[in-house]
Design a protein around this motif. Structure first.
Motif, PDB file in Angstrom:
ATOM      1  N   ARG A 126      46.331  33.272  65.345  1.00 33.16           N
ATOM      2  CA  ARG A 126      47.343  32.391  65.932  1.00 33.16           C
ATOM      3  C   ARG A 126      48.183  31.671  64.882  1.00 33.16           C
ATOM      4  N   GLN A 127      47.739  31.667  63.643  1.00 34.40           N
ATOM      5  CA  GLN A 127      48.491  30.987  62.585  1.00 34.40           C
ATOM      6  C   GLN A 127      49.693  31.798  62.100  1.00 34.40           C
ATOM      7  N   HIS A 128      49.709  33.096  62.390  1.00 31.01           N
ATOM      8  CA  HIS A 128      50.836  33.978  62.031  1.00 31.01           C
ATOM      9  C   HIS A 128      51.103  34.025  60.531  1.00 31.01           C
ATOM     10  N   ASP A 129      50.063  33.835  59.723  1.00 30.26           N
ATOM     11  CA  ASP A 129      50.238  33.951  58.271  1.00 30.26           C
ATOM     12  C   ASP A 129      50.280  35.427  57.871  1.00 30.26           C
ATOM     13  N   VAL A 130      51.030  35.721  56.806  1.00 27.13           N
ATOM     14  CA  VAL A 130      51.085  37.088  56.273  1.00 27.13           C
ATOM     15  C   VAL A 130      50.890  37.040  54.765  1.00 27.13           C
ATOM     16  N   GLN A 131      50.216  38.066  54.234  1.00 24.68           N
ATOM     17  CA  GLN A 131      49.989  38.183  52.796  1.00 24.68           C
ATOM     18  C   GLN A 131      50.023  39.651  52.404  1.00 24.68           C
ATOM     19  N   PRO A 132      50.458  39.939  51.197  1.00 26.32           N
ATOM     20  CA  PRO A 132      50.350  41.314  50.686  1.00 26.32           C
ATOM     21  C   PRO A 132      48.932  41.579  50.195  1.00 26.32           C
ATOM     22  N   MET A 133      48.607  42.840  50.021  1.00 26.88           N
ATOM     23  CA  MET A 133      47.321  43.190  49.420  1.00 26.88           C
ATOM     24  C   MET A 133      47.397  42.993  47.904  1.00 26.88           C
ATOM     25  N   ARG A 134      46.333  42.445  47.352  1.00 30.04           N
ATOM     26  CA  ARG A 134      46.303  42.195  45.913  1.00 30.04           C
ATOM     27  C   ARG A 134      45.017  42.759  45.320  1.00 30.04           C
ATOM     28  N   ASN A 135      45.056  43.047  44.030  1.00 29.02           N
ATOM     29  CA  ASN A 135      43.863  43.451  43.300  1.00 29.02           C
ATOM     30  C   ASN A 135      43.162  42.188  42.808  1.00 29.02           C
ATOM     31  N   LEU A 136      41.983  41.903  43.364  1.00 30.05           N
ATOM     32  CA  LEU A 136      41.271  40.664  43.059  1.00 30.05           C
ATOM     33  C   LEU A 136      39.805  40.962  42.760  1.00 30.05           C
ATOM     34  N   SER A 137      38.973  39.958  42.806  1.00 29.57           N
ATOM     35  CA  SER A 137      37.528  40.091  42.616  1.00 29.57           C
ATOM     36  C   SER A 137      36.814  39.675  43.891  1.00 29.57           C
ATOM     37  N   LEU A 142      26.358  40.620  43.256  1.00 33.24           N
ATOM     38  CA  LEU A 142      27.178  41.509  42.437  1.00 33.24           C
ATOM     39  C   LEU A 142      28.599  40.942  42.403  1.00 33.24           C
ATOM     40  N   HIS A 143      29.215  40.972  41.245  1.00 35.04           N
ATOM     41  CA  HIS A 143      30.593  40.485  41.091  1.00 35.04           C
ATOM     42  C   HIS A 143      31.460  41.676  40.696  1.00 35.04           C
ATOM     43  N   LEU A 144      32.339  42.093  41.612  1.00 29.66           N
ATOM     44  CA  LEU A 144      33.122  43.313  41.413  1.00 29.66           C
ATOM     45  C   LEU A 144      34.615  43.041  41.499  1.00 29.66           C
ATOM     46  N   ASP A 145      35.379  43.667  40.609  1.00 32.48           N
ATOM     47  CA  ASP A 145      36.841  43.683  40.710  1.00 32.48           C
ATOM     48  C   ASP A 145      37.240  44.892  41.545  1.00 32.48           C
ATOM     49  N   TYR A 146      38.203  44.708  42.439  1.00 31.96           N
ATOM     50  CA  TYR A 146      38.642  45.863  43.233  1.00 31.96           C
ATOM     51  C   TYR A 146      40.127  46.140  42.989  1.00 31.96           C
ATOM     52  N   THR A 147      40.443  47.426  42.989  1.00 27.81           N
ATOM     53  CA  THR A 147      41.798  47.889  42.687  1.00 27.81           C
ATOM     54  C   THR A 147      42.234  48.869  43.765  1.00 27.81           C
ATOM     55  N   HIS A 148      43.420  48.643  44.332  1.00 23.87           N
ATOM     56  CA  HIS A 148      43.974  49.521  45.368  1.00 23.87           C
ATOM     57  C   HIS A 148      44.917  50.537  44.733  1.00 23.87           C
ATOM     58  N   LEU A 149      44.756  51.792  45.071  1.00 23.81           N
ATOM     59  CA  LEU A 149      45.624  52.873  44.599  1.00 23.81           C
ATOM     60  C   LEU A 149      46.107  53.655  45.801  1.00 23.81           C
TER      61      LEU A 149
END
Length: 304
Positions: A229-240, A251-258
């Motif tokens: 209901r908040q109607h927020d939008v965000q792009p996908m980012r490479n984070l942890s 476990l602490h993992l970095d993720y990367t989108h390709l």
């Protein structure tokens, strides 16, 4: 024999075949509808039911189609069903990949979107998934359906334990306590995940399969409903991201989108250790000659 008579004679078998196919479609839909109980789709048991399973109007409501139109479809009438509507019906009736393909074939419809997504996972992509081990990796579409994954990803999140039709990342995050237990920071990540889904849905607002997913999430998760209901939008980012494995611990993992193509919505996401402690905890290998692959893809062998 005149040309007109010859043409009429040639058309008759074709028409008979169409009638047979429509009748098969009608019988198939009825059989699938009758095996689904109201509680399986979140509907209350109200009143006495003369027949098992869902009512036609309930299927129509859940799939976002007209009751009269769906009734005609089950009666074998000569009507056309779009790819998007068939996808919504398949989701409502919880069809597995083979049943879904059968539904589209009987309806004379083009290849389902999910099938095209799966075929984006080519043998070459599957080899990449396998070669990335012991790093977890998976292929998703824009709706966060998990299309393929390697054994390290399965070790991380136990995807094999999920029914095929439930293998959707955001659905599991909001409705599956066992999945949430593996994501200790989920409460902080939830808002961003919903904002990303809303941004991705901008190009799919009229597609029943997307609407069905959002409707289910809003019904089953008050947290999702509030965030939606908040109607927020965000792009996908490479984070942890932190994971909590039942055996390996935190476990602490970095993720990367390709993304798999210039305009593709299908992406390969890899998870790499963010510290030495996590790297030491990842299993040495899970590799096997047989890949883990969504069951509806015809391009590779199946691990199960």
């Amino acid at each position: 024999m005149s040309t007109a008579v010859q043409s009429h004679t040639a058309v008759q078998p074709h028409r008979r075949a169409q009638v047979v196919r429509r009748n098969e479609l009608a019988a198939f839909l009825r059989s699938r509808r009758e095996r689904i109980s109201p509680d399986q789709v979140g509907l209350p048991e109200i009143g006495r039911r003369r027949t098992p399973g869902l009512r036609r109007e309930e299927v129509a409501q859940l799939a976002g189609v007209g009751v009269t139109w769906y009734t005609w479809l089950e009666q074998g009438r000569d009507i056309k069903a779009s790819e998007q509507v068939l996808g919504a019906i398949a989701g409502t009736l919880r069809l597995d990949p083979y049943e879904r393909a059968h539904l589209f074939s009987l309806a004379g419809a083009p290849e389902p979107v999910a099938e095209r997504d799966c075929k984006a996972v080519t043998p070459a992509v599957q080899i990449i998934l396998d070669q990335l081990e012991p790093l977890p990796a998976a292929v998703y579409n824009a709706r966060t359906d998990i299309l393929a994954y390697n054994r390290a990803y399965n070790w991380l999140l136990d995807v094999d334990a999920l029914p095929f039709e439930e293998r959707n990342s955001i659905l599991q995050c909001f409705t599956n306590p066992a999945w949430q237990a593996r994501l200790p920071d989920w409460s902080e990540r939830a808002a961003g995940s919903v904002a990303q889904l809303r941004a991705q849905m901008a190009g799919h607002v009229s597609e029943p399969s997307w609407k069905a997913l959002v409707k289910r999430l809003r019904q089953e998760s008050p947290e999702f409903e509030a965030l939606w209901r908040q109607h927020d939008v965000q792009p996908m980012r490479n984070l942890s991201k932190r994971f909590r494995h039942p055996d390996a611990g935190d476990l602490h993992l970095d993720y990367t989108h390709l993304w798999l193509g210039q305009r593709s919505e299908v992406r390969l996401t890899t998870f790499t250790p963010a510290d030495d402690e996590t790297a030491a905890k990842l299993p040495a290998t899970h590799r096997s000659p047989a890949p883990v692959q969504c069951e509806s893809c015809e391009t590779v062998a199946h691990a199960d």
